[in-house]
Enzyme design. Structure first.
Site, PDB file in Angstrom:
ATOM      1  N   THR A 148      -5.023  -0.802  -7.730  1.00  0.00           N
ATOM      2  CA  THR A 148      -3.950   0.165  -7.945  1.00  0.00           C
ATOM      3  C   THR A 148      -3.123   0.367  -6.681  1.00  0.00           C
ATOM      4  O   THR A 148      -1.982   0.821  -6.755  1.00  0.00           O
ATOM      5  CB  THR A 148      -4.516   1.514  -8.417  1.00  0.00           C
ATOM      6  OG1 THR A 148      -5.483   1.981  -7.485  1.00  0.00           O
ATOM      7  CG2 THR A 148      -5.159   1.382  -9.784  1.00  0.00           C
ATOM      8  N   CYS A 149      -3.715   0.058  -5.510  1.00  0.00           N
ATOM      9  CA  CYS A 149      -2.936   0.169  -4.265  1.00  0.00           C
ATOM     10  C   CYS A 149      -1.692  -0.716  -4.323  1.00  0.00           C
ATOM     11  O   CYS A 149      -0.646  -0.372  -3.769  1.00  0.00           O
ATOM     12  CB  CYS A 149      -3.785  -0.234  -3.066  1.00  0.00           C
ATOM     13  SG  CYS A 149      -5.215   0.817  -2.757  1.00  0.00           S
ATOM     14  N   PHE A 150      -1.850  -1.882  -4.961  1.00  0.00           N
ATOM     15  CA  PHE A 150      -0.768  -2.866  -4.950  1.00  0.00           C
ATOM     16  C   PHE A 150      -0.292  -3.219  -6.359  1.00  0.00           C
ATOM     17  O   PHE A 150       0.404  -4.226  -6.533  1.00  0.00           O
ATOM     18  CB  PHE A 150      -1.243  -4.127  -4.230  1.00  0.00           C
ATOM     19  CG  PHE A 150      -1.699  -3.872  -2.818  1.00  0.00           C
ATOM     20  CD1 PHE A 150      -0.786  -3.582  -1.815  1.00  0.00           C
ATOM     21  CD2 PHE A 150      -3.047  -3.873  -2.502  1.00  0.00           C
ATOM     22  CE1 PHE A 150      -1.205  -3.328  -0.517  1.00  0.00           C
ATOM     23  CE2 PHE A 150      -3.476  -3.614  -1.199  1.00  0.00           C
ATOM     24  CZ  PHE A 150      -2.550  -3.343  -0.212  1.00  0.00           C
TER      25      PHE A 150
END
Length: 371
Positions: A338-340
């Site tokens: 989810t960071c990227f």
């Protein structure tokens, strides 16, 4: 609070590049906004609004407002369904006490009430439009359903009812508005709603339901919000309630065609990969609206699109949506970063394996870790 929010979970690896921060909100928001907690009530699945009978969660209301402020300030879309009128009231609160009093008293309308109670708003519109004998047909008085009186000051303002009894020059006691109010309160049930005063009745009822009834709860909520946004006191001049709502709750419209047109790929050739083709087919043909929102939560950490829609999942404000090859065929579930905004898919063979595995993954996706 004016600095960028960075989150570290005790005992968990990972550098917060956005995904950990998203999960921070995912974990806290339900603990405060779930109707089971009692701070907010669910109005027919449309939205949440303050529970006027909840008077034991002052600190928690302030924390809830602080989280909404942090989400707006740090560009994090959160899974909460507050009506537009809450953002309208928050912007009014930022404007200062004088403007706040004006806004709450005069700019909340039947449209605002309809967000929370559409049936009541519909009935009040019928009352305003009725061309017959209002008093004997509707048989309403200036008392709400809970037995509490509605303000009987004249339309367009009137005296503020404060306790202020003074002696005049002759030494006689002069009755001030507060005493008049006490006298009126004794006769509220005797004051019928008529064609002449129905406009005032509607304004008074809207004000009671949306302002007076929830004043204690909203005041603490707004206090928390302003702890974050107090350095943006001019926000109310440049941002509309709908825009603030989008900043916090995101865009509810999901245009996956726009997402597909902007998608990046790593390890897959989208023009020839059966897995990639199967993925987009599943998303378009097999997934329900709820499945699509669960998928979006799985990949981006939010069930809604960012302001501007899924087409805005691109630099410089967001990482682009990416499908990355996660090794050869296996029975492993798809994973995500989810960071990227990255979906990691093994090269399933046959591609039909993807459907049930992806559905299982999005239904069991809570938690942060490194893979």
């Amino acid at each position: 609070f004016s600095k960028e929010l960075k989150i570290v979970f005790d005992g968990e690896p990972g550098v917060d590049e956005g995904g950990v921060r998203k999960e921070f909100f995912q974990l806290l928001i339900p603990l405060l906004f779930d109707p089971v907690v009692g701070m907010f009530l669910d109005f027919g699945g449309r939205c949440l609004f303050f529970n006027k009978d909840c008077d034991w969660y002052d600190d928690e209301y302030e924390l809830a407002g602080l989280l909404i402020g942090l989400a707006a300030y740090n560009s994090v879309v959160v899974d909460v369904q507050l009506p537009r009128l809450v953002y309208k009231k928050l912007l009014s609160h930022l404007a200062g006490p004088d403007a706040r009093q004006f806004d709450d008293a005069t700019t909340l309308t039947l449209d605002d009430l309809a967000e929370v109670d559409p049936d009541l708003a519909k009935g009040l519109r019928q009352l305003l439009d009725f061309d017959g004998d209002v008093e004997n047909v509707f048989m309403r008085t200036f008392v709400d359903d809970d037995g509490r009186p509605l303000l009987l000051s004249p339309p367009g303002g009137g005296p503020s009812y404060e306790d202020d009894d003074d002696d005049d020059d002759a030494g006689a006691t002069t009755r001030k508005p507060a005493e008049e109010k006490r006298k009126n309160d004794c006769h509220q049930k005797e004051v019928p709603v008529t064609k002449a005063n129905r406009d005032h009745y509607v304004r008074a009822l809207v004000s009671k339901r949306l302002v007076t009834d929830v004043q204690a709860q909203f005041s603490k909520f707004a206090e928390g919000f302003c702890r974050v946004m107090k350095h943006n006191a001019l926000l109310h001049r440049f941002v509309e309630p709908e825009e603030l709502m989008l900043m916090v709750q995101g865009d509810p419209t999901l245009d996956f065609e726009a997402l597909k047109s902007l998608a990046h790929y790593e390890g897959y050739d989208p023009s020839s990969s059966p897995v990639v083709a199967e993925f987009w087919r599943i998303l378009e043909d097999d997934f329900t609206e709820d499945d699509k929102r669960q998928f979006l939560m799985f990949v981006t950490g939010s069930k809604s699109a960012p302001p501007g829609g899924l087409a805005e999942l691109r630099p410089p404000h967001h990482s682009p949506f990416k499908i990355q090859r996660a090794g050869p065929d296996s029975d492993r579930l798809p994973t995500s970063s989810t960071c990227f905004n990255t979906l990691l898919l093994p090269d399933y063979d046959p591609p039909s394996k993807l459907g049930p595995l992806l559905r299982l993954a999005i239904q069991n996706s809570e938690g942060f870790g490194l893979t």
